[in-house]
Design a protein around this motif. Structure first.
Motif, PDB file in Angstrom:
ATOM      1  N   MET A 102       0.819  -1.206   0.000  1.00 36.26           N
ATOM      2  CA  MET A 102       0.000   0.000   0.000  1.00 36.26           C
ATOM      3  C   MET A 102       0.856   1.260   0.000  1.00 36.26           C
ATOM      4  O   MET A 102       0.504   2.264  -0.631  1.00 36.26           O
ATOM      5  N   LYS A 103       1.987   1.222   0.677  1.00 39.88           N
ATOM      6  CA  LYS A 103       2.869   2.392   0.682  1.00 39.88           C
ATOM      7  C   LYS A 103       3.488   2.626  -0.694  1.00 39.88           C
ATOM      8  O   LYS A 103       3.777   3.767  -1.077  1.00 39.88           O
ATOM      9  N   ALA A 104       3.683   1.522  -1.457  1.00 38.76           N
ATOM     10  CA  ALA A 104       4.302   1.651  -2.783  1.00 38.76           C
ATOM     11  C   ALA A 104       3.307   2.067  -3.855  1.00 38.76           C
ATOM     12  O   ALA A 104       3.709   2.431  -4.965  1.00 38.76           O
ATOM     13  N   ASP A 105       2.019   2.034  -3.538  1.00 39.87           N
ATOM     14  CA  ASP A 105       0.976   2.373  -4.506  1.00 39.87           C
ATOM     15  C   ASP A 105       0.413   3.751  -4.161  1.00 39.87           C
ATOM     16  O   ASP A 105      -0.122   3.965  -3.071  1.00 39.87           O
ATOM     17  N   ASP A 106       0.552   4.697  -5.136  1.00 43.06           N
ATOM     18  CA  ASP A 106       0.106   6.065  -4.869  1.00 43.06           C
ATOM     19  C   ASP A 106      -1.369   6.123  -4.501  1.00 43.06           C
ATOM     20  O   ASP A 106      -1.776   6.892  -3.623  1.00 43.06           O
ATOM     21  N   ALA A 107      -2.179   5.315  -5.149  1.00 45.91           N
ATOM     22  CA  ALA A 107      -3.620   5.342  -4.888  1.00 45.91           C
ATOM     23  C   ALA A 107      -3.955   4.736  -3.522  1.00 45.91           C
ATOM     24  O   ALA A 107      -4.911   5.148  -2.856  1.00 45.91           O
ATOM     25  N   ALA A 108      -3.191   3.732  -3.126  1.00 44.52           N
ATOM     26  CA  ALA A 108      -3.491   3.037  -1.876  1.00 44.52           C
ATOM     27  C   ALA A 108      -2.857   3.710  -0.660  1.00 44.52           C
ATOM     28  O   ALA A 108      -3.283   3.474   0.473  1.00 44.52           O
ATOM     29  N   ARG A 109      -1.831   4.578  -0.890  1.00 47.60           N
ATOM     30  CA  ARG A 109      -1.121   5.167   0.244  1.00 47.60           C
ATOM     31  C   ARG A 109      -2.039   6.007   1.127  1.00 47.60           C
ATOM     32  O   ARG A 109      -1.969   5.965   2.353  1.00 47.60           O
ATOM     33  N   GLY A 110      -2.919   6.766   0.509  1.00 45.45           N
ATOM     34  CA  GLY A 110      -3.846   7.594   1.283  1.00 45.45           C
ATOM     35  C   GLY A 110      -4.790   6.757   2.137  1.00 45.45           C
ATOM     36  O   GLY A 110      -5.104   7.108   3.281  1.00 45.45           O
ATOM     37  N   VAL A 111      -5.241   5.635   1.564  1.00 46.09           N
ATOM     38  CA  VAL A 111      -6.111   4.740   2.329  1.00 46.09           C
ATOM     39  C   VAL A 111      -5.349   4.156   3.514  1.00 46.09           C
ATOM     40  O   VAL A 111      -5.899   4.025   4.625  1.00 46.09           O
ATOM     41  N   LEU A 112      -4.079   3.817   3.311  1.00 42.50           N
ATOM     42  CA  LEU A 112      -3.264   3.276   4.395  1.00 42.50           C
ATOM     43  C   LEU A 112      -3.168   4.261   5.551  1.00 42.50           C
ATOM     44  O   LEU A 112      -3.340   3.891   6.716  1.00 42.50           O
TER      45      LEU A 112
END
Length: 287
Positions: free
Chosen positions: A58-68
């Motif tokens: 999730m940290k490596a994915d720009d879209a998922a980082r905010g959700v993390l």
């Protein structure tokens, strides 16, 4: 932020179950505790590996980082990740972990500790049982708690022990009333006030009963001459008039000198007796 998935169980309930389970494991005997801890470590290792993989992805994915980052703000998710060392736990969580580690040693000596709060680098704790006394062993236990918290919690630089406020013994007004013939009402002439010097503990025999009279700042208090711990006499008890404490000479149990409340084992109590002073004569009722 509210929990992402509503399981019907509050954060406090979940944290309480973790704390209760940790205490239960700590109280097991050696072999059983070793098996329980190995099972816990094995399950945690699986969880840690899976959670670490998800967080990294999730940290490596720009879209998922905010959700993390939103997930980490949820108290249950934050607790889970901090338990596995994936995010840095807050000072209170760290402190509670440290106290779980020291509690078995405290309880083996009849004591315990609870964390009240952490503020400006100071951990405020309450000590119970043998930890909250005046003996050398109680000082050693207090030092154990302080050293563990300062060493185990980077945000804590000092530890302050909050006092346990004593509860005065209540004696009825009727018991204190002394009429024109006090001896008929159960009062016994015990001593003169001149014989009970300030800062002293004076053993007396009053009406066939063994009694001690404590003088703190000219305030006289009478007790049955028996420590609440094992009933041993208090003839040579140590009175600290400055702190208002009375310490049993046998096992170091410490009491509030004017109320009889035990500071070493909350709930224990010296048996206080009605006492009156009239024209320089001290009268005590023992029955």
């Amino acid at each position: 932020m509210t929990a992402v998935v509503d399981t019907g169980t509050s954060f406090e309930e979940l944290a309480g179950r973790v704390d209760a389970a940790a205490r239960a494991v700590a109280d097991l005997d050696g072999p059983a505790r070793a098996v329980a801890e190995e099972l816990k470590d094995a399950v945690e290792a699986v969880h840690r590996a899976g959670l670490t993989t998800m967080v990294r992805a999730m940290k490596a994915d720009d879209a998922a980082r905010g959700v993390l980052f939103e997930l980490v703000d949820d108290p249950v998710v934050h607790l889970l990740l901090s338990l596995h060392g994936i995010v840095r736990p807050d000072p209170v969580t760290l402190a509670e972990r440290v106290l779980v580690e020291v509690r078995p040693q405290l309880r083996s000596h009849g004591g315990d500790v609870s964390l009240a709060r952490i503020s400006d680098g100071v951990a405020y704790v309450r000590l119970e049982g043998a930890c909250n006394g005046c003996s050398m062993s109680s000082v050693t236990l207090r030092n154990l708690v302080e050293e563990a918290l300062v060493a185990g919690v980077p945000a804590v630089t000092a530890v302050e022990v909050l006092p346990n406020e004593p509860s005065p013994t209540l004696i009825s007004v009727d018991a204190l009333f002394m009429g024109p013939d006090p001896e008929k009402e159960g009062w016994v002439r015990a001593s003169s006030t001149a014989a009970l010097l300030p800062g002293t503990v004076t053993p007396l025999t009053v009406g066939g009963a063994d009694v001690v009279v404590v003088n703190v700042g000219q305030q006289l208090t009478a007790y049955v001459n028996a420590c609440a711990h094992e009933g041993l006499p208090l003839d040579n008890a140590l009175l600290d008039a400055g702190n208002g404490t009375l310490t049993c000479p046998w096992h170091g149990f410490c009491y509030d000198a004017t109320s009889g409340e035990c500071l070493s084992a909350p709930g224990a109590q010296l048996e206080q007796l009605p006492l009156r002073v009239d024209a320089g004569v001290v009268w005590i009722r023992t029955g």
